[in-house]
Write an enzyme that holds these catalytic residues in place. Structure first.
Site, mmCIF file in Angstrom:
data_model
loop_
_atom_site.group_PDB
_atom_site.id
_atom_site.type_symbol
_atom_site.label_atom_id
_atom_site.label_comp_id
_atom_site.label_asym_id
_atom_site.label_seq_id
_atom_site.Cartn_x
_atom_site.Cartn_y
_atom_site.Cartn_z
ATOM 1 N N CYS A 54 0.847 -1.201 0.000
ATOM 2 C CA CYS A 54 0.000 0.000 0.000
ATOM 3 C C CYS A 54 0.880 1.249 0.000
ATOM 4 C CB CYS A 54 -0.917 -0.019 1.223
ATOM 5 S SG CYS A 54 -1.890 1.483 1.444
ATOM 6 N N CYS A 82 0.180 3.549 3.003
ATOM 7 C CA CYS A 82 0.727 2.992 4.245
ATOM 8 C C CYS A 82 2.228 3.262 4.350
ATOM 9 C CB CYS A 82 0.460 1.492 4.303
ATOM 10 S SG CYS A 82 -1.293 1.042 4.250
#
Length: 289
Positions: free
Chosen positions: A56, A59
């Site tokens: 991600c 993230c």
């Protein structure tokens, strides 16, 4: 003498190195990695929990701010701990917390869960904890709480789906099966497992609610033939009795007709005379023209 002076220096170096190692270890362990086994540790105390995935981009962008948040919270003794969950390693936790987007941050206070939806910078997250702004956020309702029974079932389904996906990947990569071949195997397995579960369910129902036994008595063929013969004889006797009754009724009706004809001949004249008399009495004299 040189050795005497070197001993305290060595002790000082050991002391400072030990202090540095302890400090670094405390900073490293401040951000705890949660999994299926230790996630219940966040039910006590105050925590900030991040759900992330290695692939991600958002993230990865939050990683530096999250580490700084953990360091500052530990240094200031705010009483809040930080933790992180890798959803690729713990899919059951993502289902338990109903994580639909990454990264997702939860604030946990003594088993009360609230989702943090503010800015993802360090100052905002620290202010959320220090000024107790989490009290302005509605907690997750009880039926959606991660430690509830229904969310435990959801977590098990998430883990099952992840296991099935791993099997699908293994069949395609290790054994070289095409996609439709893997799906065919899953379809056959689903039908087979469904049949077994249905059989088990029927057995359980029979044990809980056993069927009532019928009171039917087995009859031999000889008894059945005898019963048919008795029924035939009874039917014949009934037909004979009906014929006798019909003959008696026919004889009685003939006698009645004969008696009725005799009486009608004898009384016909009288009735005729009487009728003529009545007609004579009823006639009026004609007027003269």
């Amino acid at each position: 003498m040189a050795r005497v002076h070197t001993v305290p220096q060595i002790l000082q170096i050991l002391f400072f190195s030990t202090f540095i190692i302890c400090s670094l270890s405390s900073l490293v362990s401040a951000n705890r990695e949660l999994n299926e086994d230790n996630w219940k540790d966040i039910l006590e105390g105050e925590w900030m929990v991040e759900f992330y995935a290695p692939w991600c981009p958002a993230c990865n962008a939050l990683a530096a701010a999250w580490k700084e948040l953990s360091t500052i919270a530990t240094r200031k003794n705010l009483g809040v701990k930080t933790a992180a969950v890798d959803v690729t390693q713990s899919p059951g936790l993502s289902g338990r917390f109903m994580v639909t987007a990454l990264p997702t941050i939860f604030h946990v206070k003594d088993g009360s869960f609230r989702q943090y939806k503010g800015p993802r910078d360090v100052e905002s997250m620290l202010s959320f904890v220090e000024t107790r702004r989490w009290q302005q956020t509605e907690p997750v309702p009880g039926w959606k709480a991660p430690d509830s029974l229904q969310m435990t079932l959801v977590a098990e389904f998430f883990k099952l789906s992840q296991a099935l996906r791993s099997v699908h990947t293994m069949l395609m990569e290790t054994y070289g099966l095409p996609t439709w071949g893997s799906y065919l195997i899953f379809a056959v397995a689903t039908i087979f497992i469904g049949a077994i579960l249905g059989l088990v369910l029927v057995c359980i129902i029979d044990l809980l609610y056993p069927p009532r036994r019928s009171d039917k008595v087995l009859v031999s063929q000889a008894q059945l033939d005898k019963a048919k013969e008795d029924a035939r004889k009874a039917e014949e006797e009934e037909l004979i009795n009906e014929d006798i009754v019909d003959d008696n009724e026919t004889a009685g009706s003939d006698a009645e007709k004969n008696s009725a004809s005799d009486s009608s001949e004898g009384g016909g004249a009288a009735a005729g005379s009487g009728g003529d008399a009545r007609e004579v009495r009823k006639r009026r004299p004609r007027k003269a023209d």
